[in-house]
Design a protein around this motif. Structure first.
Motif, short mmCIF file in Angstrom:
data_model
loop_
_atom_site.label_atom_id
_atom_site.label_comp_id
_atom_site.label_asym_id
_atom_site.label_seq_id
_atom_site.Cartn_x
_atom_site.Cartn_y
_atom_site.Cartn_z
N PRO A 9 1.17 -0.61 -0.04
CA PRO A 9 0.08 0.18 0.11
C PRO A 9 0.58 1.40 -0.02
O PRO A 9 2.37 1.39 0.44
CB PRO A 9 -0.78 -0.17 1.17
N MET A 10 0.40 1.92 -0.91
CA MET A 10 1.37 3.72 -0.56
C MET A 10 0.47 4.66 -0.79
O MET A 10 -0.39 4.61 -0.89
CB MET A 10 1.90 3.43 -2.19
N LEU A 11 0.99 6.06 -0.25
CA LEU A 11 0.34 7.27 -0.37
C LEU A 11 1.00 8.30 -1.41
O LEU A 11 2.52 8.69 -1.31
CB LEU A 11 0.99 7.61 1.15
N TYR A 12 0.28 8.91 -1.88
CA TYR A 12 0.35 9.71 -3.05
C TYR A 12 0.57 10.74 -2.51
O TYR A 12 -0.87 11.62 -2.22
CB TYR A 12 0.21 9.19 -4.53
N VAL A 13 2.00 11.75 -1.73
CA VAL A 13 1.11 13.09 -1.61
C VAL A 13 2.45 14.28 -2.99
O VAL A 13 3.40 13.38 -2.57
CB VAL A 13 1.23 13.15 0.28
N PRO A 14 1.90 15.10 -2.37
CA PRO A 14 3.08 16.11 -2.91
C PRO A 14 4.49 15.96 -2.50
O PRO A 14 3.67 16.09 -1.01
CB PRO A 14 2.39 17.35 -3.24
N ARG A 15 5.51 16.49 -3.04
CA ARG A 15 6.42 16.64 -1.92
C ARG A 15 6.51 17.86 -1.06
O ARG A 15 7.25 17.29 0.28
CB ARG A 15 7.60 16.44 -3.07
N HIS A 16 6.04 18.82 -1.43
CA HIS A 16 6.16 19.45 -0.02
C HIS A 16 5.58 19.13 0.87
O HIS A 16 5.48 20.14 1.49
CB HIS A 16 5.27 21.34 -0.78
N PHE A 17 4.02 19.04 0.01
CA PHE A 17 3.65 18.37 2.07
C PHE A 17 3.81 17.82 2.45
O PHE A 17 4.03 17.58 3.55
CB PHE A 17 2.51 17.96 1.67
N PHE B 121 14.36 16.89 -0.17
CA PHE B 121 14.71 17.46 0.80
C PHE B 121 15.47 18.75 0.34
O PHE B 121 14.50 20.06 0.90
CB PHE B 121 15.06 16.25 1.93
N VAL B 122 16.05 18.72 0.18
CA VAL B 122 17.49 19.39 0.03
C VAL B 122 16.57 20.42 -1.72
O VAL B 122 16.54 21.61 -1.53
CB VAL B 122 18.73 18.98 -1.15
N TYR B 123 15.90 19.85 -2.48
CA TYR B 123 14.99 20.16 -3.23
C TYR B 123 13.84 21.62 -2.35
O TYR B 123 14.56 22.72 -3.33
CB TYR B 123 14.22 19.62 -3.74
N GLN B 124 13.73 21.33 -1.14
CA GLN B 124 12.65 21.87 -0.51
C GLN B 124 13.18 22.57 -0.04
O GLN B 124 12.89 23.77 0.37
CB GLN B 124 11.26 20.71 0.22
N TYR B 125 14.18 22.53 1.00
CA TYR B 125 15.08 23.45 2.04
C TYR B 125 15.74 24.61 1.71
O TYR B 125 15.92 25.06 1.54
CB TYR B 125 15.95 22.69 2.98
#
Length: 176
Positions: free
Chosen positions: A25-33, A117-121
């Motif tokens: 089972p997977m969760l599909y959420v936006p990276r920023h979220f 993480f680097v893309y967001q931070y």
């Protein structure tokens, strides 16, 4: 944009809406979220404590995943580790490149490019990829156990692309 995962389809259960890949089972959420939640927990607990919690959880999850995937695909040894790096890379965390792997000695080096993480931070001059650290030790220990090796490992991040002067993350796995 090209696809790096044509052999990894997402299945959606029409009755439950549950998404799955590789029968998990997977969760599909936006990276920023995801990363914004990660940052909020880090702020509440402190990066050091949060890294400790994530290490243990990640270790356990990687061990389980490698065990199940090895059985499902008839893989063993280095092939399990490479399959794990490939799947992590296909799921948007970044590209994980095995630079060195010696299962019997319990040693590995993994390079991470294009970290989520680097893309967001951004460039914050500290290591922000600590979520992955336990994953490498968990994978190594499961594979070593399956081969009858007695080695137990630990993993550390030695550099991060969020640090000044670094363009990729580096993780080292070594025996305890």
């Amino acid at each position: 944009m090209t696809s790096h995962s044509p052999e990894m389809p997402i299945q959606v259960d029409d009755e439950t809406g549950v998404w799955s890949t590789d029968s998990l089972p997977m969760l599909y959420v936006p990276r920023h979220f995801f990363v914004n939640n990660h940052m909020a927990i880090e702020e509440a607990l402190g990066a050091e404590k949060y890294a400790e919690v994530l290490y243990k959880a990640g270790y356990k999850s990687a061990y389980y995943w490698c065990e199940k995937e090895a059985a499902a695909h008839g893989l063993s040894g280095e092939a399990v580790f490479e399959h794990y790096m490939k799947r992590l890379s296909q799921r948007g965390w970044g590209f994980f490149i095995t630079e060195f792997l010696d299962l019997k000695a319990g040693k590995a080096r993994v390079r991470l490019e294009h970290s989520a993480f680097v893309y967001q931070y951004g460039k914050v001059n500290r290591k922000v990829d600590y979520m992955f650290t336990g994953w490498f030790a968990g994978a190594m220990d499961q594979i070593a156990d399956s081969l009858g090796y007695e080695v137990k490992t630990q993993a550390i991040q030695v550099q991060c692309a969020a640090e000044d002067g670094c363009e990729s993350g580096i993780f080292d796995v070594s025996p305890l």
